[in-house]
Write an enzyme that holds these catalytic residues in place. Structure first.
Site, PDB file in Angstrom:
ATOM      1  N   GLY A 157      43.883  47.911  49.168  1.00 55.20           N
ATOM      2  CA  GLY A 157      42.513  47.464  48.913  1.00 55.20           C
ATOM      3  C   GLY A 157      41.911  46.902  50.192  1.00 55.20           C
ATOM      4  O   GLY A 157      41.098  47.530  50.867  1.00 55.20           O
ATOM      5  N   ARG A 158      42.396  45.708  50.554  1.00 59.02           N
ATOM      6  CA  ARG A 158      41.848  44.994  51.718  1.00 59.02           C
ATOM      7  C   ARG A 158      41.852  45.849  52.982  1.00 59.02           C
ATOM      8  O   ARG A 158      40.867  45.876  53.717  1.00 59.02           O
ATOM      9  CB  ARG A 158      42.686  43.740  51.960  1.00 59.02           C
ATOM     10  CG  ARG A 158      42.100  42.794  52.991  1.00 59.02           C
ATOM     11  CD  ARG A 158      43.129  41.735  53.423  1.00 59.02           C
ATOM     12  NE  ARG A 158      43.810  41.124  52.319  1.00 59.02           N
ATOM     13  CZ  ARG A 158      43.455  39.992  51.722  1.00 59.02           C
ATOM     14  NH1 ARG A 158      42.393  39.346  52.140  1.00 59.02           N
ATOM     15  NH2 ARG A 158      44.165  39.506  50.729  1.00 59.02           N
TER      16      ARG A 158
ATOM     17  N   TYR B 217      37.355  41.474  48.669  1.00 63.11           N
ATOM     18  CA  TYR B 217      37.485  40.176  47.990  1.00 63.11           C
ATOM     19  C   TYR B 217      36.353  39.228  48.380  1.00 63.11           C
ATOM     20  O   TYR B 217      36.565  38.045  48.628  1.00 63.11           O
ATOM     21  CB  TYR B 217      38.855  39.553  48.284  1.00 63.11           C
ATOM     22  CG  TYR B 217      39.983  40.482  47.909  1.00 63.11           C
ATOM     23  CD1 TYR B 217      40.183  40.828  46.573  1.00 63.11           C
ATOM     24  CD2 TYR B 217      40.817  41.042  48.874  1.00 63.11           C
ATOM     25  CE1 TYR B 217      41.189  41.711  46.212  1.00 63.11           C
ATOM     26  CE2 TYR B 217      41.829  41.934  48.510  1.00 63.11           C
ATOM     27  CZ  TYR B 217      42.006  42.264  47.183  1.00 63.11           C
ATOM     28  OH  TYR B 217      42.992  43.137  46.833  1.00 63.11           O
TER      29      TYR B 217
ATOM     30  N   TYR C 216      41.226  29.771  49.603  1.00 64.03           N
ATOM     31  CA  TYR C 216      42.507  29.961  50.307  1.00 64.03           C
ATOM     32  C   TYR C 216      42.513  29.315  51.679  1.00 64.03           C
ATOM     33  O   TYR C 216      43.416  29.581  52.464  1.00 64.03           O
ATOM     34  CB  TYR C 216      42.802  31.448  50.519  1.00 64.03           C
ATOM     35  CG  TYR C 216      42.581  32.347  49.344  1.00 64.03           C
ATOM     36  CD1 TYR C 216      43.407  32.284  48.222  1.00 64.03           C
ATOM     37  CD2 TYR C 216      41.565  33.307  49.360  1.00 64.03           C
ATOM     38  CE1 TYR C 216      43.209  33.140  47.152  1.00 64.03           C
ATOM     39  CE2 TYR C 216      41.372  34.165  48.298  1.00 64.03           C
ATOM     40  CZ  TYR C 216      42.197  34.065  47.195  1.00 64.03           C
ATOM     41  OH  TYR C 216      42.000  34.923  46.141  1.00 64.03           O
TER      42      TYR C 216
ATOM     43  N   CYS D 175      26.682  22.461  45.754  1.00 65.18           N
ATOM     44  CA  CYS D 175      27.003  21.027  45.696  1.00 65.18           C
ATOM     45  C   CYS D 175      28.500  20.796  45.524  1.00 65.18           C
ATOM     46  O   CYS D 175      28.960  20.360  44.455  1.00 65.18           O
ATOM     47  CB  CYS D 175      26.204  20.374  44.587  1.00 65.18           C
ATOM     48  SG  CYS D 175      24.459  20.564  44.899  1.00 65.18           S
TER      49      CYS D 175
ATOM     50  N   GLU E 235      48.633  51.427  46.870  1.00 61.48           N
ATOM     51  CA  GLU E 235      47.409  50.895  46.253  1.00 61.48           C
ATOM     52  C   GLU E 235      46.694  49.948  47.222  1.00 61.48           C
ATOM     53  O   GLU E 235      46.516  48.768  46.929  1.00 61.48           O
ATOM     54  CB  GLU E 235      47.762  50.110  44.986  1.00 61.48           C
ATOM     55  CG  GLU E 235      48.554  50.874  43.941  1.00 61.48           C
ATOM     56  CD  GLU E 235      49.130  49.961  42.855  1.00 61.48           C
ATOM     57  OE1 GLU E 235      48.982  48.727  42.940  1.00 61.48           O
ATOM     58  OE2 GLU E 235      49.725  50.496  41.917  1.00 61.48           O
TER      59      GLU E 235
HETATM   60  N1  LLP Z   1      47.855  46.510  43.661  1.00 58.26           N
HETATM   61  C1  LLP Z   1      48.007  45.422  42.898  1.00 58.26           C
HETATM   62  C2  LLP Z   1      48.803  45.502  41.665  1.00 58.26           C
HETATM   63  C3  LLP Z   1      47.403  44.205  43.279  1.00 58.26           C
HETATM   64  O1  LLP Z   1      47.565  43.122  42.528  1.00 58.26           O
HETATM   65  C4  LLP Z   1      46.630  44.153  44.471  1.00 58.26           C
HETATM   66  C5  LLP Z   1      45.967  42.911  44.891  1.00 58.26           C
HETATM   67  C6  LLP Z   1      46.491  45.342  45.216  1.00 58.26           C
HETATM   68  C7  LLP Z   1      47.132  46.490  44.790  1.00 58.26           C
HETATM   69  C8  LLP Z   1      45.683  45.409  46.476  1.00 58.26           C
HETATM   70  O2  LLP Z   1      46.194  44.582  47.467  1.00 58.26           O
HETATM   71  P1  LLP Z   1      45.560  44.591  48.950  1.00 58.26           P
HETATM   72  O3  LLP Z   1      45.890  45.895  49.588  1.00 58.26           O
HETATM   73  O4  LLP Z   1      44.098  44.404  48.787  1.00 58.26           O
HETATM   74  O5  LLP Z   1      46.211  43.426  49.603  1.00 58.26           O
HETATM   75  N2  LLP Z   1      41.597  37.589  46.442  1.00 58.26           N
HETATM   76  C9  LLP Z   1      42.676  37.572  47.393  1.00 58.26           C
HETATM   77  C10 LLP Z   1      43.531  38.815  47.306  1.00 58.26           C
HETATM   78  C11 LLP Z   1      44.096  39.054  45.926  1.00 58.26           C
HETATM   79  C12 LLP Z   1      44.921  40.297  45.843  1.00 58.26           C
HETATM   80  C13 LLP Z   1      45.312  40.595  44.454  1.00 58.26           C
HETATM   81  N3  LLP Z   1      46.051  41.806  44.258  1.00 58.26           N
HETATM   82  C14 LLP Z   1      42.101  37.360  48.783  1.00 58.26           C
HETATM   83  O6  LLP Z   1      40.872  37.263  48.919  1.00 58.26           O
HETATM   84  O7  LLP Z   1      42.834  37.239  49.765  1.00 58.26           O
END
Ligand code: LLP
Length: 416
Positions: free
Chosen positions: A275-276, A371, A316, A343, A273
């Protein structure tokens, strides 16, 4: 960020100069590269090389319909965490059978919605959620496909806010309780146990935590098999990091190969899964310098983007590169805190950056594809930024800039 590069001294997204985008759509805005997104997803898909798999893009990283549509056309699956994300995927043309639904707080109406859509799998995060799902599926005369999201208790070595597999974490079912919950699930005629899910955190820069977690998950898969619960897939979640500064995360291929090498003879479909690592480096946040302000202790470049547009630095302490759009500037480099108009003293995009800039110049905050837009808010009554998708020499506005009118439209003043 291979799809963003300087041409004739000017930063471009694919073939489009960012100054052209600023002139046409205004600032601040997010700019995405189609080629970068597709390359990012294919890096995972290609690495599986014939092995049974499904790459479920994590919608939470960036749920813009245009991006989801691109990924749906490539055959991507999707990891969602809300009814809203489900609707996004469906409207973007995603295949419901390739959707997995994660998250610790699925509401009854969201479960209804997902059952009606016929999603591929519920990644269940607690015994209480399993019972709710079984009740709702029973009432609808359906059989829900489920995986339990187990918490393998490994330290992903990442920022505490984005580590999800520690004992203290709200996510998943503790590894030692998982077997009992699986037995309960297997007894229900309304649940079909199909897999194990796991997600250990985000912005992870080494393979070890993934391998540790996978080893535990495979042990559990073997125990389930002994008990006659034949699962068909293991979903190892997302989490692979990207290079914001000097990190050197493994490539998607390395992660996929490391996992595949450990599956052995098991006939399990491997799901991820990400994302980033799919969209993070496929986007920048374009902003214009409003003022330069010289103080006793710090100098400030006050720009028209702020923490409401890009929260990661404030939330963060994240470091993202800030690039001048014009490489050559008349001015000498000086050290600036790049801050927005909000602000709050936490409203910064970058601190202590050496930049040769003048008022009116454009800056690009790098690696803002994930994100970023999706975490933006209307704080200080700031309309959300536009989003632009570049495809070769063309730029499409894939989310219009909000107006003050869109901000106010849901509010009302009650009668005296
Ligand atoms: N699957 C699940 C169940 C998740 O909770 C997440 C991310 C992903 C997949 C995707 O993870 P990735 O491949 O994107 O690392 N807002 C934070 C990141 C929060 C991630 C939450 N869960 C940031 O800006 O660093």
């Amino acid at each position: 960020m291979p799809h963003f590069s300087y041409r004739d001294g000017e930063l471009c997204a694919e073939q489009v100069p960012l100054s052209e985008i600023a002139a046409r759509f205004g600032t601040p805005c997010f700019i995405y590269s189609r080629a970068a997104i597709e390359t990012g997803w294919r890096a995972y898909d290609d690495a599986f090389a014939g092995r049974s798999h499904l790459v479920c893009y994590a919608v939470k990283a960036n749920g813009n319909l245009a991006l989801l549509h691109l990924l749906a056309r490539l055959g991507s699956g999707f990891d969602i965490v809300s009814g809203g994300e489900l609707e996004r995927v469906l409207r973007a043309g995603g295949d419901p059978a390739r959707i997995v639904f994660s998250g610790v707080g699925k509401r009854a109406d969201e479960i209804d919605q997902a059952l009606a859509a016929g999603i591929g799998c519920f990644n269940v995060e607690s015994a209480a959620e399993l019972r709710r799902l079984e009740r709702i599926a029973g009432a609808l005369g359906k059989r829900a496909r489920v995986a339990l999201r187990v918490n393998p208790d490994v330290d992903a070595g990442t920022h505490p806010y984005i580590a999800t597999a520690l004992k203290e974490s709200k996510f998943g079912i503790a590894h030692r309780e998982a077997l009992a919950v699986y037995r309960e699930a297997a007894r229900s005629p309304h649940l079909q146990v199909t897999g194990i899910a796991c997600h250990i955190g985000s912005q992870i820069t080494s393979l070890e935590p993934f391998i540790d977690a996978f080893t535990r998950v495979l042990q559990l898969a073997d125990s389930l098999r002994v008990e006659g619960m034949d699962i068909d897939h293991v979903d190892m979640g997302g989490g692979l990091g990207i290079r914001y500064r000097d990190e050197a995360p493994p490539a998607p291929e390395q992660l996929v190969q490391a996992l595949c090498a450990r599956i052995g003879q098991r006939t399990l479909k491997l799901m991820l899964e990400p994302g980033r690592s799919v969209v993070g480096e496929a986007g920048v946040l374009l902003t214009r310098v409003e003022y330069l302000k010289y103080g006793a202790a710090r100098n400030f470049a006050i720009v028209d983007a702020a923490m409401n547009d890009l929260l990661r630095p404030s939330l963060y302490d994240a470091w993202q590169d800030i690039l001048p759009v014009r490489q050559q500037s008349g001015s000498a480099p000086q050290t600036f805190d790049v801050v927005g108009p909000v602000c709050e003293s936490a409203d910064f995009l970058g601190l202590g950056r050496s930049l040769a800039i003048a008022e009116g110049d454009l800056l690009a905050v790098a690696s803002s594809g994930a994100y970023a837009a999706c975490m933006s808010s209307n704080y200080n009554a700031r309309p959300r930024a536009a989003e632009i998708l570049v495809d070769g020499s063309r730029a499409h506005e894939v989310r219009r800039r909000e107006s003050i009118e869109t901000l106010l439209t849901l509010e009302s003043i009650p009668p005296e």
